[in-house]
Write a protein that holds these residues in place. Structure first.
Motif, PDB file in Angstrom:
ATOM      1  N   GLY A   1      -2.846  -0.969  23.975  1.00  0.00           N
ATOM      2  CA  GLY A   1      -2.078  -2.182  23.722  1.00  0.00           C
ATOM      3  C   GLY A   1      -2.468  -3.326  24.646  1.00  0.00           C
ATOM      4  N   LEU A   2      -2.436  -3.080  25.953  1.00  0.00           N
ATOM      5  CA  LEU A   2      -2.624  -4.168  26.914  1.00  0.00           C
ATOM      6  C   LEU A   2      -4.068  -4.637  27.016  1.00  0.00           C
ATOM      7  CD1 LEU A   2      -1.409  -6.052  29.009  1.00  0.00           C
ATOM      8  CD2 LEU A   2      -1.683  -4.235  30.716  1.00  0.00           C
TER       9      LEU A   2
ATOM     10  N   TYR B   1      -4.860  -7.090  24.339  1.00  0.00           N
ATOM     11  CA  TYR B   1      -3.992  -8.252  24.574  1.00  0.00           C
ATOM     12  C   TYR B   1      -4.626  -9.195  25.597  1.00  0.00           C
ATOM     13  CZ  TYR B   1       0.371 -10.782  25.750  1.00  0.00           C
ATOM     14  OH  TYR B   1       1.333 -11.747  25.989  1.00  0.00           O
ATOM     15  N   LEU B   2      -5.102  -8.637  26.696  1.00  0.00           N
ATOM     16  CA  LEU B   2      -5.722  -9.461  27.728  1.00  0.00           C
ATOM     17  C   LEU B   2      -7.110  -9.938  27.317  1.00  0.00           C
ATOM     18  CD1 LEU B   2      -4.690  -7.479  30.939  1.00  0.00           C
ATOM     19  CD2 LEU B   2      -3.672  -9.595  30.048  1.00  0.00           C
TER      20      LEU B   2
ATOM     21  N   ASN C   1      -8.166 -10.599  24.348  1.00  0.00           N
ATOM     22  CA  ASN C   1      -8.019 -11.680  23.380  1.00  0.00           C
ATOM     23  C   ASN C   1      -7.588 -12.989  24.028  1.00  0.00           C
ATOM     24  OD1 ASN C   1      -8.728  -9.969  21.304  1.00  0.00           O
ATOM     25  ND2 ASN C   1      -6.624  -9.486  20.724  1.00  0.00           N
ATOM     26  N   ARG C   2      -7.130 -12.913  25.271  1.00  0.00           N
ATOM     27  CA  ARG C   2      -6.739 -14.113  26.014  1.00  0.00           C
ATOM     28  C   ARG C   2      -7.820 -14.561  26.982  1.00  0.00           C
ATOM     29  NH1 ARG C   2      -2.877 -11.847  23.697  1.00  0.00           N
ATOM     30  NH2 ARG C   2      -0.927 -12.899  23.146  1.00  0.00           N
TER      31      ARG C   2
ATOM     32  N   ARG D   1       5.192  -5.839  24.375  1.00  0.00           N
ATOM     33  CA  ARG D   1       4.531  -7.144  24.467  1.00  0.00           C
ATOM     34  C   ARG D   1       5.311  -8.118  25.354  1.00  0.00           C
ATOM     35  NH1 ARG D   1       0.332  -8.370  20.886  1.00  0.00           N
ATOM     36  NH2 ARG D   1       0.930 -10.578  20.927  1.00  0.00           N
TER      37      ARG D   1
ATOM     38  N   PHE E   1       3.827  -7.212  28.512  1.00  0.00           N
ATOM     39  CA  PHE E   1       2.455  -7.734  28.514  1.00  0.00           C
ATOM     40  C   PHE E   1       2.450  -9.230  28.837  1.00  0.00           C
ATOM     41  CE2 PHE E   1       0.805  -4.414  25.188  1.00  0.00           C
ATOM     42  CZ  PHE E   1       1.101  -3.399  26.071  1.00  0.00           C
ATOM     43  N   HIS E   2       3.404  -9.962  28.251  1.00  0.00           N
ATOM     44  CA  HIS E   2       3.492 -11.399  28.498  1.00  0.00           C
ATOM     45  C   HIS E   2       3.729 -11.667  29.975  1.00  0.00           C
ATOM     46  CE1 HIS E   2       5.241 -15.500  28.346  1.00  0.00           C
ATOM     47  NE2 HIS E   2       4.494 -15.650  27.261  1.00  0.00           N
TER      48      HIS E   2
ATOM     49  N   SER F   1       4.187 -13.783  20.886  1.00  0.00           N
ATOM     50  CA  SER F   1       3.171 -14.684  21.440  1.00  0.00           C
ATOM     51  C   SER F   1       1.842 -13.950  21.652  1.00  0.00           C
ATOM     52  CB  SER F   1       3.656 -15.260  22.762  1.00  0.00           C
ATOM     53  OG  SER F   1       3.814 -14.245  23.712  1.00  0.00           O
TER      54      SER F   1
END
Length: 287
Positions: A70-71, A74-75, A77-78, A262, A265-266, A287
């Protein structure tokens, strides 16, 4: 029973089974992850916006892939260069890691961060760890020179001041087959018991070291690190966060907060880039 418990056990079983198909052994886990996900890509060069690579450190019974399905994306993609390692392996115990002596695991992290910094050209890294993975890096920072190589440590439900052995063994039902595989002693469990010699040494003289920013993200529903506030750190440059203070209806417990939450994660992203932090609320799940 918390609602998440009905979800996490089958989810954990599914993730483990899926990884077992796509990643047959821990030895090639990192190589298999990189082409499809973009993390553990040692050609990645940090951007001006995110100048430090992020090293993800799994928890007890975890590994470099499943803990971060998951994380890590997430990171990535940022815009972050994201890496994860396997550590704390026991002879004859495949797939389930984070079981060896925590002090030795910290040495493995030290070597891995050196490798990441050499590949990316960055002066320092940021570390994000779940459970034992949020606590173990503190040994590296305090005793192995890690403070010179690390800008920030973010712990997700970290076992910073230990827990009961019952709390640690409560993880076993979430990992099908783990009990059968663990035929040898598991030093990491003993090291994480509140009051252990390892934790006494780790926390003597203060929880933190100068020059590193610390963030702890805890959940009130943690059934492993108990009481949940034992995850918190005391010292300068420390921010302790309770997930439910950000979103009161978030029911994540010890595994869910690291695997799929998430909102957590945020808050990790905020901790990695505080200059551009955005308020974390229940809506952050979108987000």
């Amino acid at each position: 029973m918390l609602p998440w418990k009905r979800v996490i056990r089958p989810l954990a079983a599914f993730l483990l089974a899926a990884a077992a198909v796509t990643v047959p052994t821990a030895a090639n886990a990192q190589a298999a992850a990189a082409p499809s996900s973009g993390w553990n890509d040692f050609t990645c060069k940090p951007s001006a916006a995110h100048p430090r690579p992020v090293v993800l450190v799994h928890g007890t019974f975890g590994n470099s892939v499943d803990n971060w399905l998951g994380l890590a994306p997430y990171l990535k993609n940022r815009g972050y260069c994201v890496f994860s390692l396997d550590y704390g392996q026991l002879p004859g115990v495949p797939f389930f890691h984070g079981l060896g002596p925590v002090e030795k695991s910290a040495g493995q992290l030290d070597a891995y961060v050196d490798r990441v910094l050499a590949a990316t050209g960055a002066a320092k890294a940021d570390i994000v760890g779940h459970s034992q993975g949020g606590m173990m890096p503190r040994y590296y920072l305090k005793f192995l020179g890690g403070a010179a190589e690390v800008n920030a440590l973010v712990g997700i439900a970290p076992s910073n001041h230990g827990t009961t052995l019952g709390g640690l063994t409560a993880l076993l039902p979430y990992f099908p087959g783990a009990e059968d595989l663990l035929s040898e002693a598991t030093p990491a469990l003993a090291d994480q018991v509140a009051g252990s010699a390892f934790l006494t040494k780790l926390n003597a003289g203060g929880d933190t070291v100068p020059g590193v920013r610390y963030t702890v993200i805890a959940t009130r529903y943690d059934q492993v690190v108990t009481p949940y506030r034992s995850a918190f750190l005391t010292g300068p440059n420390v921010r302790n966060v309770v997930l439910q203070d950000l979103c009161p209806v978030d029911l994540s417990e010890h595994l869910a907060i690291g695997l799929l939450d998430r909102i957590a994660f945020h808050e990790v992203a905020n901790a990695l880039d505080p200059a551009h932090a955005k308020r974390t609320t229940c809506a952050s799940v979108f987000s």
